[in-house]
Design an enzyme around this catalytic site. Structure first.
Site, PDB file in Angstrom:
ATOM      1  N   SER A  83       0.824  -1.205   0.000  1.00 30.12           N
ATOM      2  CA  SER A  83       0.000   0.000   0.000  1.00 30.12           C
ATOM      3  C   SER A  83       0.861   1.259   0.000  1.00 30.12           C
ATOM      4  CB  SER A  83      -0.865  -0.018   1.257  1.00 30.12           C
ATOM      5  OG  SER A  83      -1.482   1.218   1.451  1.00 30.12           O
TER       6      SER A  83
ATOM      7  N   TYR B 265      -1.938   0.086  10.380  1.00 26.20           N
ATOM      8  CA  TYR B 265      -2.203  -0.598   9.105  1.00 26.20           C
ATOM      9  C   TYR B 265      -0.990  -0.483   8.172  1.00 26.20           C
ATOM     10  CZ  TYR B 265      -3.764  -1.203   4.334  1.00 26.20           C
ATOM     11  OH  TYR B 265      -3.827  -1.585   3.021  1.00 26.20           O
TER      12      TYR B 265
ATOM     13  N   LYS C 161       1.908  -3.402   6.668  1.00 21.36           N
ATOM     14  CA  LYS C 161       2.264  -3.625   5.253  1.00 21.36           C
ATOM     15  C   LYS C 161       3.768  -3.456   5.058  1.00 21.36           C
ATOM     16  CE  LYS C 161      -1.772  -4.534   3.524  1.00 21.36           C
ATOM     17  NZ  LYS C 161      -2.067  -5.754   2.765  1.00 21.36           N
TER      18      LYS C 161
END
Ligand code: UDP
Length: 325
Positions: free
Chosen positions: A117, A141, A145
């Site tokens: 991402s 989050y 990643k």
């Protein structure tokens, strides 16, 4: 036909990738626990209903099907939830990914496509953002990643894992045939929320922040059509299967659209005004995220088909009006 294990293949991006793979000579084997995914998103496909955190289920899949490569989409992706419940994110997005990588190691599968991402970059220090931009994620989050990207690099050196991490900007739109699209447990994304407010399935949409240092004061994002994302994944898979080098690659259109522009385009496509409430900034939103996508062009020979935001929104509007799940 090469069997490709697609974790999260019943989810939004995964289901479009599965469709594209099946149409281009691959045999996708979906592993999805249906916590976010939908059975209706993958009719006629092999679907194993299990979690990637379940080593026994993984062993069965790798033993039953001769898996050539793994495409890994199953991850939690709500930025706000990752702040309030980081354990859930680290356990699933990092911990369960390790379980998956371990199963691959045990079964001699080395080719891995990772759904990363632009959230790994954090607040941009320059724009457009290329792959060499510093990675300082600003929420759990994004950190999950980035951690997996780092794990993959260690596994490449030590175990010869051959991976491509695709760093998406904002996925948007739906399949133009109207059969699959975006359907989340909790919808947080701008385009479906605006279209649902226009349609009347929710009372209004909030516009988060009007005082950013951007041309119209609202956040700017780079929206890429989900079918373009699917094509780019197939290009990356083919590259790895043909001996290409591991890499991290941005996927975006190189065009920035402000929240106000997106709302106006949704209104134009739907032919109706959206009830918009101007609200405070949403914590953790960088003012502007726009991709530099030269590497995808060079390494994957990939260019997006959808470069007109109106066309992307049209597919989302069609889905919103005829959604099946
Ligand atoms: N946004 C908004 N209202 C909403 C949802 C999103 O104003 O109800 C804004 C959000 O602040 C961001 C942009 O729209 O600037 C895109 O947000 P989205 O959640 O779709 O994707 P993200 O960029 O967070 O991955």
């Amino acid at each position: 036909m090469p069997n490709i294990l697609v974790t999260g293949g019943a989810g939004y991006i995964g289901s479009h990738v599965v469709r594209d793979l099946a149409e281009h000579g691959f045999c996708p084997v979906i592993l999805d626990n249906l916590s976010e995914g939908h059975r209706e998103a993958c009719p006629g496909m092999t679907l194993v209903e299990a979690s990637i955190a379940d080593p026994a289920a993984l062993a069965t899949v790798f033993t039953r099907h001769r898996i050539e490569a793994v495409m890994h989409f199953s991850a939690f992706a709500y930025v706000g939830e990752s702040v309030t419940d980081p354990a859930k994110y680290y356990q699933n997005n990092v911990g369960a990914t390790l379980t998956l990588l371990e199963a691959m190691r045990q079964h001699g599968v080395r080719t891995f496509l990772f759904s990363s991402s632009c959230a790994t970059y954090g607040n941009p220090v320059y724009t457009p953002i290329d792959e060499a931009h510093p990675q300082n994620p600003v929420n759990p989050y994004g950190r999950t990643k980035l951690m997996v990207e780092q794990i993959l690099e260690d596994y490449r050196r030590a175990y010869g894992v051959r991976y491509i991490a695709l760093r998406y900007f904002n996925a948007a739109g739906a399949h133009p045939d109207g059969t699959i699209g975006e359907s989340h447990r909790i919808e947080t994304h701008l385009i479906p929320l605006v279209l649902q407010a226009i349609k009347g399935t929710r009372p209004s949409v909030s516009l988060f922040g009007t005082d950013y240092d951007t041309p119209d004061g609202t956040c700017v994002r780079d929206y890429i059509h989900v079918c373009d994302l699917a094509r780019a994944h197939r290009a990356a898979l083919e590259l790895l299967l043909n001996g290409g080098e591991p890499a991290c690659i941005n996927l975006g259109v190189e065009q920035g659209h402000s929240v106000r522009e997106i709302i106006a385009l949704c209104e134009e496509v739907a032919g109706k005004k959206a009830p918009v409430i101007e609200a405070e900034r949403r914590p953790g939103d960088p003012p502007s995220l726009v991709a530099k996508a030269a590497k995808a062009k060079k390494v994957l020979s990939f260019m997006p088909d959808y470069t007109d935001m109106r066309e992307i929104i049209k597919t989302a509007w069609q889905w919103e009006n005829k959604r099946r799940y």
